[in-house]
Scaffold this active site. Sequence first.
Site: not given
Length: 518
Positions: A351, A382
């Site tokens: 990521n 998140h």
Amino acid sequence: MDKQADAVFKTTGSKWLMPVSEYLGFPLDQVNFLSCQVFALAAAFWFRLYLNPKHASPLVRHAVAILFGTSFLIFCFGWYSAHILIVVLANYLIIIKADINNVHRYSMVTAVGYLTMCQVSRVFIFNYGILSTDFSGPLMIVTQKITTLAFQLHDGMCKKPEQLTSDQKHMSISERPSLIEYLSYNLNFLSILVGPCTNYKDYIDFIEGRHIHNRLRLAHTGVCNGQNGYDMSPDPSPLNAVCQKLLLCCGCMLFFLTVTRSLPIMYNVDPHFVSHAPFLTRLTYAFFSIQAARPKFYFAWTLADAVNNAAGYGFMGMDQNGQPSWDLICNLNIWGIETATSFKTFIDNWNIRTGIWLKTVCYDRAPRHQLALTFILSALWHGVYPGYYFTFITAIPITMAARAIRKSARHYFLGSRSIKLGYDILTWAATQLAICYTVMPFLLLAVEPTIIYYRSMYFHVHIISILAVVVLHQKHKSSEPSATTKTLSSPTTSASTSCSLYMSQSVKAHFNNNIKGE
């Protein structure tokens, strides 16, 4: 039971592909998503060949990118796509009307606040009732873009050049974007569903036909690579890079269909399996089920990268062999992930663009408590599933222990190549098992299955990590001459190291290296 089975094939978006979903046995939202990405790939080639900057104006290219991107949102998410459109338009009003000295703060609060509100509603209002691909994914990407642009606009309009780092200076924006430029950057079909988040100036260069030549010029002025006359040379073709990435996607899809689906994550907390299977069997299954869960991320991110490359976006420059590299906006390095011998190496290659975003908008900006603030931002971005926070907290003793063990033992294994190879194999196995243990709650999401899993593992990684930290810290404290100085600095260093994993597979090497001092 029938209701649960039927729910798998529901979606908030279009139901045109319901027969395909039922025939293949895939959830409809996943079928819609994959269909849009395949269409985006074809549209990207068309965009590069027939809407080339030499043949079409930037206005036309912006308009087509917005039209396709918005259509994808509506097709996949139906009226839920309004959430993405609302936050984008609201933040455009902020950058146009708000005081430029505070525009970055207002945009951050608005975008992250709206995202958090949506994340909370998914968990506590809908009681985990989410689809495998839901509107929060694009909303997370848009949040990164909105805040990135706002900070870069603040850099260009409010700060003096000497106040900026070289990266900030290069990416600063000296004037407010027009509405169509802003919508195109945030809603373009190349990155609306999966990302990645890219810099506004890079994207505008791509739309206006300067992207490749500017990257060649940047490489030429930084390190001479023989690219004289780059303004007159034809643009390198992305076809080879796209084909390689699509081949990788096919491999990931095949792996998913044949292996991943046969190793469900939830089986790790199946009552019969937990109560009857031996510990080594449970540990082995956990390891392979986590390994098998990665290819779906590899597939999505690699396909998104291929879509951008097919449109002519993502050119990095010429590699050491004089071949074009199309990895500017690549989001992962699979080889680096699978062969990682430390948490740091794993995170550096996973990521990647999210790690760069965290560095750009938080770590490099905070006057103090950079790591804590970056952790908070990463956690908010998140979502609010409890499993995410189990992962973050579990990472603390593990990363502290990993650093302490490396400091104490690594130098003993550097005497010969064979011993070093044995050390690398051992650290690879330990790293992969520890990552499996740490990441499992991230996939289980809820509190109850997470506790069941950790109990089935006897909390062994927690216990070993804490013992290693305590024992090795005392050893270092007693053996080093300047004990007072080291006692003051060591906890800070350890905390810094542990916080780098808090990013939950998000923080790139750029500020990992700064944190760890390695």
